[in-house]
Design a protein around this motif. Structure first.
Motif, PDB file in Angstrom:
ATOM      1  N   ARG A  60      48.574  14.694  84.851  1.00  0.00           N
ATOM      2  CA  ARG A  60      47.830  15.727  84.123  1.00  0.00           C
ATOM      3  C   ARG A  60      48.329  15.867  82.700  1.00  0.00           C
ATOM      4  O   ARG A  60      47.552  15.920  81.752  1.00  0.00           O
ATOM      5  N   TRP A  61      49.681  15.936  82.543  1.00  0.00           N
ATOM      6  CA  TRP A  61      50.256  16.010  81.200  1.00  0.00           C
ATOM      7  C   TRP A  61      51.710  15.577  81.230  1.00  0.00           C
ATOM      8  O   TRP A  61      52.342  15.532  82.284  1.00  0.00           O
ATOM      9  N   ARG A  62      52.209  15.229  80.045  1.00  0.00           N
ATOM     10  CA  ARG A  62      53.624  14.886  79.850  1.00  0.00           C
ATOM     11  C   ARG A  62      54.095  15.600  78.593  1.00  0.00           C
ATOM     12  O   ARG A  62      53.431  15.545  77.562  1.00  0.00           O
ATOM     13  N   THR A  63      55.229  16.273  78.683  1.00  0.00           N
ATOM     14  CA  THR A  63      55.775  16.996  77.536  1.00  0.00           C
ATOM     15  C   THR A  63      57.165  16.477  77.210  1.00  0.00           C
ATOM     16  O   THR A  63      58.077  16.572  78.041  1.00  0.00           O
ATOM     17  N   ALA A  64      57.301  15.918  76.023  1.00  0.00           N
ATOM     18  CA  ALA A  64      58.604  15.413  75.581  1.00  0.00           C
ATOM     19  C   ALA A  64      59.544  16.576  75.300  1.00  0.00           C
ATOM     20  O   ALA A  64      59.131  17.623  74.783  1.00  0.00           O
ATOM     21  N   LEU A  65      60.818  16.391  75.627  1.00  0.00           N
ATOM     22  CA  LEU A  65      61.843  17.387  75.370  1.00  0.00           C
ATOM     23  C   LEU A  65      62.890  16.802  74.424  1.00  0.00           C
ATOM     24  O   LEU A  65      63.081  15.586  74.373  1.00  0.00           O
ATOM     25  N   PRO A  66      63.592  17.664  73.665  1.00  0.00           N
ATOM     26  CA  PRO A  66      64.453  17.154  72.600  1.00  0.00           C
ATOM     27  C   PRO A  66      65.750  16.514  73.066  1.00  0.00           C
ATOM     28  O   PRO A  66      66.399  15.823  72.288  1.00  0.00           O
ATOM     29  N   GLU A  67      66.149  16.742  74.308  1.00  0.00           N
ATOM     30  CA  GLU A  67      67.392  16.165  74.798  1.00  0.00           C
ATOM     31  C   GLU A  67      67.339  16.020  76.314  1.00  0.00           C
ATOM     32  O   GLU A  67      66.463  16.562  76.977  1.00  0.00           O
ATOM     33  N   ALA A  68      68.292  15.280  76.842  1.00  0.00           N
ATOM     34  CA  ALA A  68      68.339  15.037  78.280  1.00  0.00           C
ATOM     35  C   ALA A  68      68.705  16.307  79.032  1.00  0.00           C
ATOM     36  O   ALA A  68      69.441  17.166  78.539  1.00  0.00           O
ATOM     37  N   GLY A  69      68.206  16.394  80.254  1.00  0.00           N
ATOM     38  CA  GLY A  69      68.537  17.464  81.170  1.00  0.00           C
ATOM     39  C   GLY A  69      68.246  16.988  82.575  1.00  0.00           C
ATOM     40  O   GLY A  69      67.571  15.976  82.767  1.00  0.00           O
ATOM     41  N   MET A  70      68.744  17.708  83.566  1.00  0.00           N
ATOM     42  CA  MET A  70      68.542  17.253  84.941  1.00  0.00           C
ATOM     43  C   MET A  70      68.138  18.366  85.895  1.00  0.00           C
ATOM     44  O   MET A  70      68.094  18.161  87.104  1.00  0.00           O
ATOM     45  N   SER A  71      67.783  19.545  85.393  1.00  0.00           N
ATOM     46  CA  SER A  71      67.404  20.632  86.295  1.00  0.00           C
ATOM     47  C   SER A  71      66.030  20.371  86.896  1.00  0.00           C
ATOM     48  O   SER A  71      65.152  19.772  86.282  1.00  0.00           O
ATOM     49  N   ASN A  72      65.848  20.857  88.140  1.00  0.00           N
ATOM     50  CA  ASN A  72      64.516  20.879  88.723  1.00  0.00           C
ATOM     51  C   ASN A  72      63.600  21.754  87.874  1.00  0.00           C
ATOM     52  O   ASN A  72      64.066  22.661  87.173  1.00  0.00           O
ATOM     53  N   VAL A  73      62.310  21.513  87.980  1.00  0.00           N
ATOM     54  CA  VAL A  73      61.331  22.350  87.291  1.00  0.00           C
ATOM     55  C   VAL A  73      61.003  23.542  88.179  1.00  0.00           C
ATOM     56  O   VAL A  73      60.643  23.386  89.343  1.00  0.00           O
ATOM     57  N   THR A  74      61.137  24.745  87.637  1.00  0.00           N
ATOM     58  CA  THR A  74      60.820  25.980  88.349  1.00  0.00           C
ATOM     59  C   THR A  74      59.419  26.433  87.953  1.00  0.00           C
ATOM     60  O   THR A  74      59.063  26.380  86.778  1.00  0.00           O
ATOM     61  N   VAL A  75      58.629  26.882  88.944  1.00  0.00           N
ATOM     62  CA  VAL A  75      57.224  27.198  88.715  1.00  0.00           C
ATOM     63  C   VAL A  75      56.913  28.605  89.204  1.00  0.00           C
ATOM     64  O   VAL A  75      57.328  28.993  90.304  1.00  0.00           O
ATOM     65  N   TRP A  76      56.170  29.348  88.390  1.00  0.00           N
ATOM     66  CA  TRP A  76      55.591  30.615  88.830  1.00  0.00           C
ATOM     67  C   TRP A  76      54.213  30.754  88.173  1.00  0.00           C
ATOM     68  O   TRP A  76      54.112  31.030  86.988  1.00  0.00           O
ATOM     69  N   GLY A  77      53.177  30.526  88.958  1.00  0.00           N
ATOM     70  CA  GLY A  77      51.829  30.660  88.419  1.00  0.00           C
ATOM     71  C   GLY A  77      51.600  29.701  87.269  1.00  0.00           C
ATOM     72  O   GLY A  77      51.697  28.485  87.411  1.00  0.00           O
ATOM     73  N   ASP A  78      51.322  30.251  86.092  1.00  0.00           N
ATOM     74  CA  ASP A  78      51.029  29.408  84.926  1.00  0.00           C
ATOM     75  C   ASP A  78      52.248  29.191  84.040  1.00  0.00           C
ATOM     76  O   ASP A  78      52.121  28.738  82.903  1.00  0.00           O
ATOM     77  N   ARG A  79      53.443  29.487  84.558  1.00  0.00           N
ATOM     78  CA  ARG A  79      54.665  29.287  83.782  1.00  0.00           C
ATOM     79  C   ARG A  79      55.595  28.290  84.468  1.00  0.00           C
ATOM     80  O   ARG A  79      55.749  28.308  85.689  1.00  0.00           O
ATOM     81  N   LEU A  80      56.232  27.449  83.633  1.00  0.00           N
ATOM     82  CA  LEU A  80      57.278  26.533  84.093  1.00  0.00           C
ATOM     83  C   LEU A  80      58.555  26.833  83.341  1.00  0.00           C
ATOM     84  O   LEU A  80      58.527  27.237  82.174  1.00  0.00           O
ATOM     85  N   PHE A  81      59.694  26.587  84.005  1.00  0.00           N
ATOM     86  CA  PHE A  81      60.996  26.786  83.372  1.00  0.00           C
ATOM     87  C   PHE A  81      61.875  25.581  83.677  1.00  0.00           C
ATOM     88  O   PHE A  81      61.885  25.060  84.797  1.00  0.00           O
ATOM     89  N   VAL A  82      62.664  25.169  82.672  1.00  0.00           N
ATOM     90  CA  VAL A  82      63.507  23.984  82.805  1.00  0.00           C
ATOM     91  C   VAL A  82      64.593  24.065  81.741  1.00  0.00           C
ATOM     92  O   VAL A  82      64.469  24.843  80.777  1.00  0.00           O
ATOM     93  N   THR A  83      65.658  23.277  81.883  1.00  0.00           N
ATOM     94  CA  THR A  83      66.731  23.288  80.891  1.00  0.00           C
ATOM     95  C   THR A  83      67.079  21.881  80.427  1.00  0.00           C
ATOM     96  O   THR A  83      66.945  20.912  81.180  1.00  0.00           O
ATOM     97  N   THR A  84      67.523  21.785  79.172  1.00  0.00           N
ATOM     98  CA  THR A  84      68.092  20.555  78.625  1.00  0.00           C
ATOM     99  C   THR A  84      69.337  20.935  77.833  1.00  0.00           C
ATOM    100  O   THR A  84      69.580  22.117  77.561  1.00  0.00           O
ATOM    101  N   HIS A  85      70.105  19.932  77.441  1.00  0.00           N
ATOM    102  CA  HIS A  85      71.195  20.206  76.508  1.00  0.00           C
ATOM    103  C   HIS A  85      70.660  20.317  75.085  1.00  0.00           C
ATOM    104  O   HIS A  85      69.541  19.871  74.793  1.00  0.00           O
TER     105      HIS A  85
END
Length: 541
Positions: A60-85
């Motif tokens: 559906r989509w791909r979103t580039a992030l500025p640095e590496a990270g390894m957390s699972n993606v957390t989802v609530w409705g229309d919001r996603l949360f994730v972490t990178t260094h």
């Protein structure tokens, strides 16, 4: 330790004393923490079974992030949360990162909505095979989100990105492992950390990048138990520590939450493993999370030589573990060891013969599935009567029946080298992976170790498998994802539904589990977040 508390919003969403479960959430549009809506990496639903990021199939989509990270993606409705260094500027900086960034994304488009920085006080290697500062998935309750920096902070934000509180401390880094994902149970966040923060801060494995400290002994004059790591109960509304358990939890272990036969919440956790963990005696425990007795030890069973480098899955009857070449079944009420099942003898094995391009079935055979222990760290999941695991030193998916002790193995391809044009031209590597794996971050630096020449099996803290409906999703560091039908009568080649990719072979790296919500799967690789969505014809049953 520092706790910074800002303004608190009145009317925080409260869920009493229970875990946020799928039924409470009103549908399948939530994966609110690492372990998912049911706290066991399992949920009902119909997820895509076949896709390719390389070919943009069912993406559906791909979103580039500025640095590496390894957390699972957390989802609530229309919001996603994730972490990178925080982005590094030179390759040398990858050996000493501290700060992380928490991101909020739009689930439908992948658009970045806001971000926040969490500081760290102890450096760590970026995208290590066992950990970095981003290993823990964010947690959300639908109004607030909590981000976790393993280098020494956690913080609460509302859904608009306003900081509610931040808590900072100096972690005890005796060795670096992924392991204990935070859990939200009611209004309490479970988190493994050292008891005495000041004394624990003196125990550091490294004094400079690549330079070990003089030692990791307990500081003189300090009670050893004060520098053990324990599960702590932390008030989600304030960041204040409410309680801690009594017997200790080693950083090699992934505690798991569940319900006892009496219907009370509890958490299974363990001590042991390599590198001389301080917490003793080695063994398995069950600790209460029930109101009025949170942190109370229900039972603790000593197991000499225990190496709990796995998730402590359990149900109201049994607690499961691995010890050397055996699978253990313990009574969930008492902790009594009921069965010790050898995993290397008398097994049924389906092995692939690349020269012939076909499978052979062997019965009642000896299988050397591991060295010190039989499983790839953390890559295990108990589903019904079967406990599934990735083997340690061969590319075998294993499962053991927790009632009968039957042991079955299926050889899987070591790595997928996806074709840019068609699935029919994909190349499956057997026995060994691609020798030239060189995954890079957004800046083109080669970072993530334990993925350059390896396949993500064995001596690595791997992603937990995820079960959606009847299908098991098993990602490894190379971006290869195995899809397994768990309802097969026998673990045969018929169980292998698909082998998919999260990016080009040799260039992709991930330590995150796949998460699920509203018919979509979400993946986090070193470079991007990926939303996988298929039409109904490609969904699981």
């Amino acid at each position: 330790m520092i706790v910074r508390t800002g303004w608190l919003i009145a009317g925080l969403l409260l869920f009493g004393d229970g875990l946020l479960r799928a039924d409470d959430l009103g549908g399948d549009d939530h994966w609110h923490q690492a372990a998912g809506p049911n706290g066991n990496w399992q949920t009902d639903g119909r997820a895509p079974l076949r896709w390719s990021v390389t070919r943009e199939e069912s993406i559906r989509w791909r979103t580039a992030l500025p640095e590496a990270g390894m957390s699972n993606v957390t989802v609530w409705g229309d919001r996603l949360f994730v972490t990178t260094h925080v982005p590094i500027q030179t390759p040398e900086q990858k050996n000493a990162v501290t700060d992380i960034i928490g991101f909020c994304l739009d689930a439908d488009t992948g658009k970045r909505l806001w971000q926040a920085t969490l500081p760290g006080s102890v450096f760590i290697s970026l995208a290590g095979g066992f950990t970095d500062g981003t290993v823990f998935a964010p947690i959300t309750d639908g109004r607030h989100v909590w981000f976790f920096n393993r280098c020494g902070s956690m913080a609460c934000f509302d859904f608009e990105g306003n900081q509610i509180w931040m808590r900072e401390w100096t972690p005890r880094f005796k060795h670096n492992n992924r392991q204990a994902e935070p859990f939200l149970v009611g209004d309490t966040i479970l988190y493994v950390e050292v008891a005495n923060k000041e004394a624990g801060a003196k125990i550091q494995k490294w004094i400079a990048p690549g330079k070990k400290s003089a030692g990791t002994a307990v500081p003189a004059g300090v009670d050893e138990k004060d520098v053990w790591t324990y599960l702590h109960g932390i008030d989600k509304r304030t960041g204040k520590v409410l309680w801690r358990e009594q017997v200790g939890t080693s950083v090699h272990n992934t505690p798991t939450v569940g319900l006892t036969a009496e219907g009370k919440w509890a958490v299974a956790h363990a001590r042991g493993g390599p590198h001389g963990p301080l917490e003793k005696p080695f063994g398995q425990s069950l600790t209460s999370l029930a109101p009025g007795e949170a942190g109370k030890t229900l039972w603790s069973t000593e197991l000499q030589g225990y190496d709990p480098s796995f998730a402590c899955h359990w149900n109201d009857r049994y607690v499961f573990g691995f010890q050397k070449g055996n699978h253990l079944v313990m009574d969930a009420s008492s902790g009594k060891l009921l069965r010790t099942q050898p995993l290397y003898d008398g097994a049924t094995v389906w092995k692939f013969e690349p020269e012939r391009g076909s499978w052979t079935k062997q019965t009642d055979v000896a299988v050397k599935a591991g060295k010190g222990h039989p499983n790839t760290n953390q890559a295990n999941l108990a589903v019904g009567q079967w406990h599934w695991f990735l083997s340690h030193n061969v590319h075998y998916l294993g499962r053991v029946n927790v009632e009968t002790g039957a042991v079955e193995y299926l050889e899987l391809p070591a790595q997928l080298m996806p074709s840019p044009t068609s699935r029919q031209q994909d190349v499956l590597l057997w026995g060994k992976g691609n020798p030239n794996n060189r995954p890079t971050n957004a800046s083109g630096f080669v970072v993530g170790d334990k993925g350059h020449n390896g396949t993500g099996w064995g001596h690595i803290s791997a992603a937990s498998p995820t079960l959606v409906g009847r299908y098991l999703f098993l990602p490894v560091v190379t971006g290869t994802v195995y899809v397994i039908d768990t309802q097969v009568e026998q673990l045969s080649p018929d169980a292998l539904v698909a082998v998919n990719d999260l990016g080009p072979g040799g260039e992709t790296w991930t330590l995150a589990s796949l998460t699920y919500a509203t018919g979509r799967l979400y993946a986090h690789t070193m470079k991007e977040i990926v939303c996988i969505e298929a039409d109904d014809g490609s969904l699981g049953k």
